[in-house]
Design a protein around this motif. Structure first.
Motif, PDB file in Angstrom:
ATOM      1  N   SER A  80       0.856  -1.181   0.000  1.00 39.48           N
ATOM      2  CA  SER A  80       0.000   0.000   0.000  1.00 39.48           C
ATOM      3  C   SER A  80       0.892   1.230   0.000  1.00 39.48           C
ATOM      4  CB  SER A  80      -0.899   0.026   1.237  1.00 39.48           C
ATOM      5  OG  SER A  80      -1.689  -1.137   1.322  1.00 39.48           O
ATOM      6  N   LEU A  81       0.774   2.048  -1.038  1.00 38.20           N
ATOM      7  CA  LEU A  81       1.487   3.320  -1.128  1.00 38.20           C
ATOM      8  C   LEU A  81       0.512   4.445  -0.824  1.00 38.20           C
ATOM      9  CD1 LEU A  81       3.721   3.335  -4.352  1.00 38.20           C
ATOM     10  CD2 LEU A  81       4.501   3.438  -1.977  1.00 38.20           C
ATOM     11  N   TYR A  82       0.923   5.377   0.040  1.00 31.45           N
ATOM     12  CA  TYR A  82       0.074   6.496   0.430  1.00 31.45           C
ATOM     13  C   TYR A  82       0.738   7.809   0.046  1.00 31.45           C
ATOM     14  CZ  TYR A  82      -1.871   2.729   3.207  1.00 31.45           C
ATOM     15  OH  TYR A  82      -2.413   1.534   3.602  1.00 31.45           O
ATOM     16  N   GLY A  83      -0.073   8.804  -0.188  1.00 29.13           N
ATOM     17  CA  GLY A  83       0.395  10.078  -0.710  1.00 29.13           C
ATOM     18  C   GLY A  83      -0.004  10.161  -2.168  1.00 29.13           C
ATOM     19  N   LEU A 275      -5.858   6.384   6.003  1.00 29.13           N
ATOM     20  CA  LEU A 275      -5.127   5.781   4.894  1.00 29.13           C
ATOM     21  C   LEU A 275      -5.933   4.679   4.211  1.00 29.13           C
ATOM     22  CD1 LEU A 275      -1.605   5.509   6.598  1.00 29.13           C
ATOM     23  CD2 LEU A 275      -2.465   7.355   5.133  1.00 29.13           C
ATOM     24  N   GLU A 276      -6.644   3.874   4.996  1.00 29.59           N
ATOM     25  CA  GLU A 276      -7.484   2.799   4.454  1.00 29.59           C
ATOM     26  C   GLU A 276      -8.846   2.855   5.128  1.00 29.59           C
ATOM     27  OE1 GLU A 276      -6.757   0.820   2.047  1.00 29.59           O
ATOM     28  OE2 GLU A 276      -4.551   0.860   1.919  1.00 29.59           O
ATOM     29  N   SER A 282      -9.469  -0.489   8.987  1.00 31.22           N
ATOM     30  CA  SER A 282      -9.018   0.879   8.762  1.00 31.22           C
ATOM     31  C   SER A 282      -7.553   0.995   9.153  1.00 31.22           C
ATOM     32  CB  SER A 282      -9.855   1.876   9.574  1.00 31.22           C
ATOM     33  OG  SER A 282      -9.530   1.805  10.951  1.00 31.22           O
ATOM     34  N   ARG A 283      -6.845   1.843   8.419  1.00 34.47           N
ATOM     35  CA  ARG A 283      -5.480   2.246   8.783  1.00 34.47           C
ATOM     36  C   ARG A 283      -5.460   3.767   8.778  1.00 34.47           C
ATOM     37  NH1 ARG A 283      -2.149  -0.463   5.082  1.00 34.47           N
ATOM     38  NH2 ARG A 283      -2.152  -2.260   6.495  1.00 34.47           N
TER      39      ARG A 283
END
Length: 325
Positions: A80-83, A275-276, A282-283
């Motif tokens: 999982s990539l965030y941003g 984030l998720e 959930s994250r």
């Protein structure tokens, strides 16, 4: 706080106390290695989970309903990539895709390797539900390695060890093109039964600071008991027990209304990023106060009754495709 301490996870320590990739895994069970990191500027993040027995795979859940199942026939690397840009992948793969020994694990084209001082993760995955390439290398360098493990249930069927609660990550992605570094965390879980068989829900967070990393783990077990851990991982040794601040509620996620809770001194905790936001998980990134320090935390909430619902199982294959070789 109720949590049995183990000398290690059941299958022992790896080289220099690090991850060990050749453990025995019980039928219907699992082992995973989890990494997360946030960039120093707070703009980006990454989470990687390598599964033998992919606990959130609908294919593994379906196979278990038909009878005892080989967990290595449902292996996966979740990224999982965030941003900007965001990317997500989780492909369920058969036993033929797995290669491993004590220090090396390959699942399909992706791999993890522990050399005694650092974990190198090479990612070669395809995102879902819209296919795109996800390729790059992540190096996780622990400040110290923790050898203390914990039982998460009263029977000792589920175990957890925060291997490197204090670490740095160097992220070099080729697709999409990204370069950054930041504070990181590495742990491992293993178990002899599906999570939903023994747990109703849990929440967890890790929160680094100058004194080390504060860790919270809360679980509601299927037998009606609860388990909780409040720990502080110093920068130079094993984790130690820490005072547990009061429980505090956080806002539920916006889309799927997943409840979020944590512990924080004076109730000083707030969600800064989600984030998720999925039907059962959930994250989030929190601003919180633990052990007298204001911290940025990575937090997760998991609802296992929701995961087991037929409608959720029917939705999951769109996000978790199955590779057949």
């Amino acid at each position: 706080m109720d949590g049995g301490t183990l000398p290690t996870t059941r299958n022992g320590l790896g080289l220099n106390g690090g991850p060990r990739f050749d453990p025995d895994v019980a039928q219907d069970g699992y082992v995973w290695w989890y990494v997360d990191a946030l960039s120093d500027d707070g703009a980006r993040g990454i989470t990687i989970i390598a599964f033998l027995g992919s606990v959130f795979s609908p294919w593994y859940a379906l196979a278990r309903r038909r009878g005892p199942t080989d967990p290595l026939n449902h292996a996966a690397v979740n990224v999982s990539l965030y941003g900007a840009p965001r990317r997500w992948s989780l492909t369920d793969r058969p036993r033929s895709s797995v290669r491993r020994d004590a220090t090396h694990l390959s699942i399909g084209p992706s791999s993890l390797e522990w050399d005694g001082t650092a974990l190198t993760i090479r990612i070669e995955e395809v995102t879902a539900p819209i296919p795109s390439r996800l390729r790059g290398t992540i190096c996780v360098i622990p400040t110290a390695v923790n050898t203390r493990g914990f039982a998460l249930d009263s029977a000792g069927r589920h175990r957890w060890r925060p291997i490197a609660p204090v670490a740095r990550a160097e992220v070099a992605m080729d697709s999409p093109g990204l370069r950054w570094s930041g504070a990181a965390y590495l742990d491992t879980n293993d178990g002899d039964a599906p999570l939903e068989r023994d747990f109703v829900e849990w929440d967890w967070c890790r929160a680094p600071g100058a004194d080390g990393t504060a860790i919270l783990y809360e679980a509601t077990r299927r037998d009606g008991t609860t388990q909780g851990l409040s720990l502080l991982a110093p920068r130079d040794g094993d984790v130690r027990d820490a005072p547990a601040p009061p429980r505090t509620a956080l806002p539920s996620t916006r889309i799927w209304r997943v409840p979020r809770r944590t512990r924080a001194e004076g109730g000083e905790a707030s969600v800064t990023k989600t984030l998720e936001d999925t039907p059962f998980y959930s994250r989030s990134v929190l601003s919180t106060r633990l052990q007298g320090v204001q911290r940025v935390a990575v937090h997760e909430s998991l609802l296992l009754d929701r995961f087991a619902m037929p409608v959720v199982q029917a939705m999951l294959p769109f996000r978790v495709p199955r590779a057949f070789r």
